[in-house]
Enzyme design. Structure first.
Site, PDB file in Angstrom:
ATOM      1  NE  ARG A 177      12.307  -4.537  -2.469  1.00 41.14           N
ATOM      2  CZ  ARG A 177      12.232  -3.253  -2.122  1.00 41.14           C
ATOM      3  NH1 ARG A 177      11.669  -2.379  -2.959  1.00 41.14           N
ATOM      4  NH2 ARG A 177      12.717  -2.827  -0.980  1.00 41.14           N
ATOM      5  CB  SER A 226      15.213  -9.833   0.751  1.00 41.54           C
ATOM      6  OG  SER A 226      15.807  -8.880   1.608  1.00 41.54           O
ATOM      7  CD  GLU A 296      12.982  -8.886  -2.367  1.00 43.66           C
ATOM      8  OE1 GLU A 296      14.051  -8.237  -2.399  1.00 43.66           O
ATOM      9  OE2 GLU A 296      12.117  -8.721  -1.479  1.00 43.66           O
TER      10      GLU A 296
END
Length: 309
Positions: A177, A226, A296
């Protein structure tokens, strides 16, 4: 953001072919439906327009890039400086053999659909990422067992100084990520690789992904995707659930009952409510498990008046 009697930042903008707007509202373009305005919003006509604008933009003016804002929280005080939002000039998708050259503003879902129609497998996972290719490049977006690092051949970008860049997959510095590409570069396009496949099988895989998302995520709510990255050896939602945070709320900001790694705006939440709730979840998870959750969702802008520091 400009006080009465002061000149507005837009007066310092270099010439361009795209659109410039002062104090542009942004809340309605975000999935959370919260956040303050952009001091100046620039929507470039194409990559050449973007490069020329950045080359001539004074170096002291900060630049922020946003896409469809599906994994973004814009704070209530808005975004100072210039906010860049890519539009139609960056949405083309073209096939060349087993590769697709795609604009950074192309929706991940549209790229997956194009690949399906072209009989290219390996890009189905993009249908499960609610954003654009540019965002997926910046954060090595992934879902259902794959990520951008698996399919990217190269990326095109424009630097803060207006220089045109071509970045190989290795130069992107992908980790979980995260991309190690320069923070101030603006992605404009990418070349993705697929493999020849059966159209019906590809379509079936995409249908399975859509069904899983609908069953497990609050896709019809005002959410930002998320919220936290999965820590090594853990799943963020499990840590949140075990810390007793499922359904936790601050004002109209709530931890989703369906998937507790999602925050939702039940109607009148502010960005401060959502960010404050996220920080409270992080505190409770750490107190319960000793694990620190990393955001995130990207948070940008300045807090609104009265927001906690």
């Amino acid at each position: 953001m400009t006080q009465p009697g002061q000149s507005h930042l837009i007066e310092r903008m270099p010439p361009c072919r795209g659109r410039l707007s002062a104090d542009a509202p942004l809340a309605q373009v975000t999935w959370f439906r919260v956040g303050g305005p952009a001091e100046v919003l620039f929507r470039p006509a194409d990559a050449d327009d973007l490069a020329g604008f950045l080359e001539r933009l004074p170096a002291d003016i900060p630049v922020t890039l946003i896409g469809v804002a599906s994994n973004l929280l814009i704070r209530d005080g808005g975004i100072p400086g210039v906010t860049i939002r890519l539009g139609r000039g960056f949405t083309d998708i073209a096939r060349d053999g087993d590769t697709l050259t795609v604009g950074a503003a192309a929706l991940d879902l549209n790229v997956a659909v194009m690949a399906r129609d072209a009989g290219l497998a390996g890009l189905e996972f993009l249908s499960g990422i609610p954003g654009t290719i540019g965002g997926a490049l910046r954060m090595n977006g992934g879902a259902y067992g794959q990520e951008m690092a698996d399919v990217l051949l190269s990326a095109q970008a424009v630097g803060r100084d207006g220089a045109r860049l071509i970045l190989s997959k290795d130069a992107m510095g992908f980790t979980y990520r995260h991309s190690g590409a320069p923070e101030d570069c603006v992605f404009t396009a990418a070349v993705l690789r697929g493999v020849p496949g059966d159209r019906e099988a590809i379509a079936q895989r995409m249908a399975e992904i859509a069904e899983k998302r609908a069953d497990s995520q609050p896709v019809r709510s005002r959410t930002g995707g998320s919220t936290f990255k999965n820590p090594p050896g853990h799943k963020a939602w499990e840590l949140i659930d075990r810390a007793g945070c499922r359904g936790l709320s601050i004002g109209d900001a709530q931890v989703s009952e369906l998937h507790c790694n999602f925050l939702i705006n039940r109607g009148s939440a502010t960005a401060a409510d959502l960010e404050g709730l996220g920080e409270e979840v992080r505190r409770r998870v750490f107190d319960h498990s000793g694990v620190t959750l990393d955001w995130e969702i990207k948070r940008v802008g300045i807090p609104g008046a009265g927001a906690a520091p």
